[in-house]
Design an enzyme around this catalytic site. Structure first.
Site, PDB file in Angstrom:
ATOM      1  N   TRP A 205       0.868  -1.167   0.000  1.00 47.41           N
ATOM      2  CA  TRP A 205       0.000   0.000   0.000  1.00 47.41           C
ATOM      3  C   TRP A 205       0.918   1.234   0.000  1.00 47.41           C
ATOM      4  O   TRP A 205       1.509   1.574   1.022  1.00 47.41           O
ATOM      5  CB  TRP A 205      -0.866   0.024   1.249  1.00 47.41           C
ATOM      6  N   ILE A 241       1.423  -3.270  -6.488  1.00 48.44           N
ATOM      7  CA  ILE A 241       1.334  -1.975  -5.836  1.00 48.44           C
ATOM      8  C   ILE A 241      -0.128  -1.587  -5.682  1.00 48.44           C
ATOM      9  O   ILE A 241      -0.897  -1.626  -6.643  1.00 48.44           O
ATOM     10  CB  ILE A 241       2.064  -0.881  -6.650  1.00 48.44           C
ATOM     11  N   LYS A 242      -0.514  -1.193  -4.470  1.00 50.59           N
ATOM     12  CA  LYS A 242      -1.845  -0.643  -4.236  1.00 50.59           C
ATOM     13  C   LYS A 242      -1.707   0.863  -4.059  1.00 50.59           C
ATOM     14  O   LYS A 242      -0.911   1.336  -3.249  1.00 50.59           O
ATOM     15  CB  LYS A 242      -2.490  -1.249  -2.999  1.00 50.59           C
ATOM     16  N   GLN A 243      -2.509   1.609  -4.815  1.00 54.24           N
ATOM     17  CA  GLN A 243      -2.417   3.065  -4.768  1.00 54.24           C
ATOM     18  C   GLN A 243      -3.800   3.678  -4.935  1.00 54.24           C
ATOM     19  O   GLN A 243      -4.674   3.108  -5.602  1.00 54.24           O
ATOM     20  CB  GLN A 243      -1.493   3.567  -5.885  1.00 54.24           C
TER      21      GLN A 243
END
Length: 360
Positions: A205, A241-243
């Site tokens: 995150w 990837i968490k965005q």
């Protein structure tokens, strides 16, 4: 709880006045520069890396589960909000989710690729469900019981604990830009290295947090700053990837102006050649910073509100057309009746399953 509703079939109807713009936009950065999701994702992207056979197996399990199996896309239920936002704020709208098992049941019923939640939730039902849906153990959290409230990601779980309960992957948050970020980068980097040794995949995150980012706009969601956070995330070998979906740009300039000091480094071509104000272009810049898409970008669904279906579908369309690999949606799904949460997940997944929603 939110009132029950019937879900229209048309993605265009949910996009409303934005439909034509979002569905026909041609991106500033051509898609030919990106590594795009597909059925062969793990073979094409990860087989050539330093990831071990065990990590490859874990990644394949993630990408081969649920309604989006073998498409290269991910639909994940994250429920760490009981810590991040307090159990009361998270679960009072729908108290069935105080029972940890219902979190897992929602992810399975909705056809999610995986469920991402706390060590406690997964540990409480691991023997019943670890072989039925991939587990992602969120290793660190911010808690809101300390007085005064503070904002710092601290470790709640170990990599060994995640492995022992049968996790396929571990997740963690770094508050880039915060005073604590240096320590968090070191902690998460070490945890991700160990997770890879244990054969688990890693999800980061990549969030920004600092009061300086709030100016005339909320630059916590600026494309240039979140893009750099993504680039730091893939540097410590996050596999995914968490965005947050970007909403603005020119964060570097805003921080420098507000502080009266130079801040970071950028290049004017980011704003002239690589981005526009269009949400697909802003999100494509986030993808570009994930090694041109080699590490998949999943965007978060955001807080629950009156327009959850429309907002979630809009986010999914932007993510897919930008070259991202999926959506991770929590409060919009579990803060409503169970069957509506399932419907919302299916509506999101239908965007990724639709051949008519193309890469911009």
């Amino acid at each position: 709880m939110t009132a029950t509703l019937s879900v229209p079939n048309s993605i265009e109807s949910w996009l409303g006045d934005e439909a034509e713009d979002l569905l026909t936009h041609q991106a500033k950065v051509p898609k030919d520069l990106l590594h795009l999701p597909g059925p062969d994702w793990v073979d094409r992207i990860f087989a050539q890396t330093d990831r071990s056979p065990q990590v490859l197996r874990s990644l394949q399990q993630l990408y081969s589960s649920g309604r989006l199996a073998n498409t290269g896309y991910l639909s994940i239920l994250p429920v760490d909000q009981g810590i991040e936002h307090s159990a009361a704020a998270s679960f009072a709208p729908n108290p069935i989710y105080f029972d940890s098992e219902n979190i897992i049941k929602l992810a399975i019923s909705a056809g999610c690729n995986a469920v991402a939640t706390t060590l406690g939730v997964l540990g409480s039902v691991s023997r019943k469900y670890a072989h039925k849906i991939p587990f992602i153990v969120k290793l660190n959290h911010n808690e809101l019981l300390t007085y005064p409230n503070q904002f710092d990601q601290i470790m709640f779980a170990t990599v060994e604990q995640a492995w022992n309960l049968g996790a396929t992957a571990v997740g963690a948050t770094i508050y880039f830009g915060s005073p604590e970020s240096t320590r968090q980068i070191q902690e998460v980097s070490q945890a991700f290295a160990l997770a890879h040794e244990y054969g688990m995949a890693t999800i980061l995150w990549c969030y920004l947090r600092n009061d300086i980012f709030k100016q005339d706009k909320d630059y916590h969601v600026a494309a240039d700053l979140t893009g750099q956070a993504n680039h730091l995330g893939v540097t410590i070998q996050a596999d995914i990837i968490k965005q947050k979906l970007p909403e603005c740009n020119h964060g570097y300039e805003a921080v420098a102006k507000a502080s009266g000091h130079s801040y970071g480094k950028t290049d004017k071509r980011v704003y002239s050649d690589l981005t526009t104000d269009h949400p697909i272009d802003l999100t494509r810049y986030q993808v570009l910073n994930c090694y041109a898409g080699r590490m998949g970008l999943i965007n978060s669904g955001g807080a629950s509100g009156k327009s959850d279906f429309a907002e979630a579908i809009r986010t999914a369309v932007i993510n897919k057309r930008a070259g991202g690999c999926g959506l991770i949606s929590g409060r919009k799904t579990f803060q409503r009746p169970f069957e509506e949460g399932v419907k919302l997940f299916h509506a999101i997944q239908d965007v990724y399953l639709s051949p008519e929603i193309s890469i911009a």
